[in-house]
Scaffold this active site. Structure first.
Site, PDB file in Angstrom:
ATOM      1  N   LYS A   1      16.463 -21.238   4.782  1.00  0.00           N
ATOM      2  CA  LYS A   1      15.274 -20.451   5.136  1.00  0.00           C
ATOM      3  C   LYS A   1      14.094 -20.844   4.253  1.00  0.00           C
ATOM      4  O   LYS A   1      12.939 -20.862   4.716  1.00  0.00           O
ATOM      5  CB  LYS A   1      15.580 -18.965   5.002  1.00  0.00           C
ATOM      6  CG  LYS A   1      14.395 -18.040   5.332  1.00  0.00           C
ATOM      7  CD  LYS A   1      13.918 -18.189   6.779  1.00  0.00           C
ATOM      8  CE  LYS A   1      12.694 -17.312   7.073  1.00  0.00           C
ATOM      9  NZ  LYS A   1      13.013 -15.881   7.165  1.00  0.00           N
TER      10      LYS A   1
ATOM     11  N   THR B   1      15.590 -12.015   4.180  1.00  0.00           N
ATOM     12  CA  THR B   1      15.165 -13.243   3.494  1.00  0.00           C
ATOM     13  C   THR B   1      15.086 -12.886   2.019  1.00  0.00           C
ATOM     14  O   THR B   1      14.190 -12.161   1.579  1.00  0.00           O
ATOM     15  CB  THR B   1      13.813 -13.739   4.018  1.00  0.00           C
ATOM     16  OG1 THR B   1      13.961 -14.114   5.392  1.00  0.00           O
ATOM     17  CG2 THR B   1      13.341 -14.950   3.231  1.00  0.00           C
TER      18      THR B   1
ATOM     19  N   LYS C   1       6.009 -13.108  -0.459  1.00  0.00           N
ATOM     20  CA  LYS C   1       7.324 -12.825  -1.046  1.00  0.00           C
ATOM     21  C   LYS C   1       8.241 -14.021  -0.882  1.00  0.00           C
ATOM     22  O   LYS C   1       8.897 -14.467  -1.831  1.00  0.00           O
ATOM     23  CB  LYS C   1       7.919 -11.577  -0.385  1.00  0.00           C
ATOM     24  CG  LYS C   1       9.261 -11.132  -0.947  1.00  0.00           C
ATOM     25  CD  LYS C   1      10.443 -11.635  -0.140  1.00  0.00           C
ATOM     26  CE  LYS C   1      10.526 -10.998   1.227  1.00  0.00           C
ATOM     27  NZ  LYS C   1      11.773 -11.374   1.952  1.00  0.00           N
TER      28      LYS C   1
END
Length: 288
Positions: free
Chosen positions: A172, A97, A240
């Site tokens: 995502k 990711t 993050k």
């Protein structure tokens, strides 16, 4: 069956590579810490290599699942990076990711070397990786995606091409936006039910059958009520991801007030020592 390489054997990458081996693919792995790569080979067979460049030699498909943009660059670029060892016509599939920006950057570098590139972040957490039922969101050229779809199916129950390079990462981001709001709402519901003197598990059982139901409620509601936060996807990693999507929102003009607020709430969880707690630990800040 293909000759493949897998770079990064963390809580996601290790099981994903294992499913490739179980399906009969010839797998060579690389991990920054060699003992983890040695342990993987002992459990699954195949081989390990000391550098990404060595790991990808002869591979038709190279998979990676590492921590962030800089980790990804470190295993891809440079004299010992994957791109230095991949053969023309092979494809790099990135399950990290990361940002859409780094996906486009690396895709351009891959194209210059005659390589294919697919950004393919996953959803489903550690349990999804271990059980081979991840959801994979892909960005890339259709002809490139077609070369890797079957291999991705070794550890995925759903895999879809969402558009050109970067589209997987952007999808995502949507996933994480939705999760952030859902977990905060569920945390507040559990907290309210406790304060109201209700049987929290009974409440969750009944409302999960109606419009309030969600994966988060089914899988995390009761453990949130029990104060258990050891289910894989850590607060550090969620922050993050939220940082990546908030940066992207500043670029594209999207307004994400709930995501920004939940990011601050996760910062509070970190200040409580919950860096490695899973994302359902948002409820803990309400119960201090």
């Amino acid at each position: 069956m293909a000759k493949v390489a897998f770079l990064g054997l963390g809580v996601m990458g290790g099981p994903m590579a294992g499913h490739l081996a179980k399906k009969g693919h010839d797998v060579t792995v690389y991990n920054r810490t060699t003992p983890k790569a040695e342990a993987w080979v002992k459990a699954h067979g195949g081989a390990f290599a000391a550098t990404p460049r060595e790991a990808v030699a002869g591979a038709e498909i190279v998979f990676a699942c590492v921590g962030n943009d800089d980790d990804l660059r470190s295993v891809v670029l440079g004299d010992d990076g994957a791109f230095a060892g991949m053969a023309s016509g092979s494809v790099f599939v990135d399950h990290t990711t990361a940002s859409a920006e780094v996906a486009r950057e690396l895709a351009a570098a891959a194209e210059a070397k005659g390589l294919g590139f697919v950004d393919a972040p996953v959803s489903g957490g550690q349990a999804g990786a271990e059980n081979g039922v991840l959801t994979v969101m892909c960005g890339g050229a259709p002809e490139t995606y077609a070369k890797v779809e079957a291999a991705i199916g070794s550890f995925a129950r759903a895999c879809r091409l969402m558009g050109p390079v970067g589209s997987g990462q952007l999808t995502k981001m949507v996933n994480q936006i939705c999760i952030a709001g859902l977990v905060q709402g569920l945390s507040e519901g559990v907290h309210f039910a406790k304060r109201a003197g209700l049987d929290v598990e009974a409440v969750l059982d009944v409302i999960s059958k109606g419009a309030a139901g969600s994966w988060q409620m089914e899988n995390r509601g009761k453990t949130m009520n029990q104060g258990k936060f050891d289910f894989g996807f850590a607060v550090d990693w969620m922050r993050k991801d939220l940082g990546i999507l908030l940066d992207e929102a500043r670029r594209n003009g999207a307004t994400l007030p709930v995501s920004a607020l939940v990011d601050q709430f996760y910062a509070e969880v970190q200040s409580m020592g919950g860096n490695r707690w899973d994302t359902s630990s948002l409820v803990a800040r309400l119960e201090r």
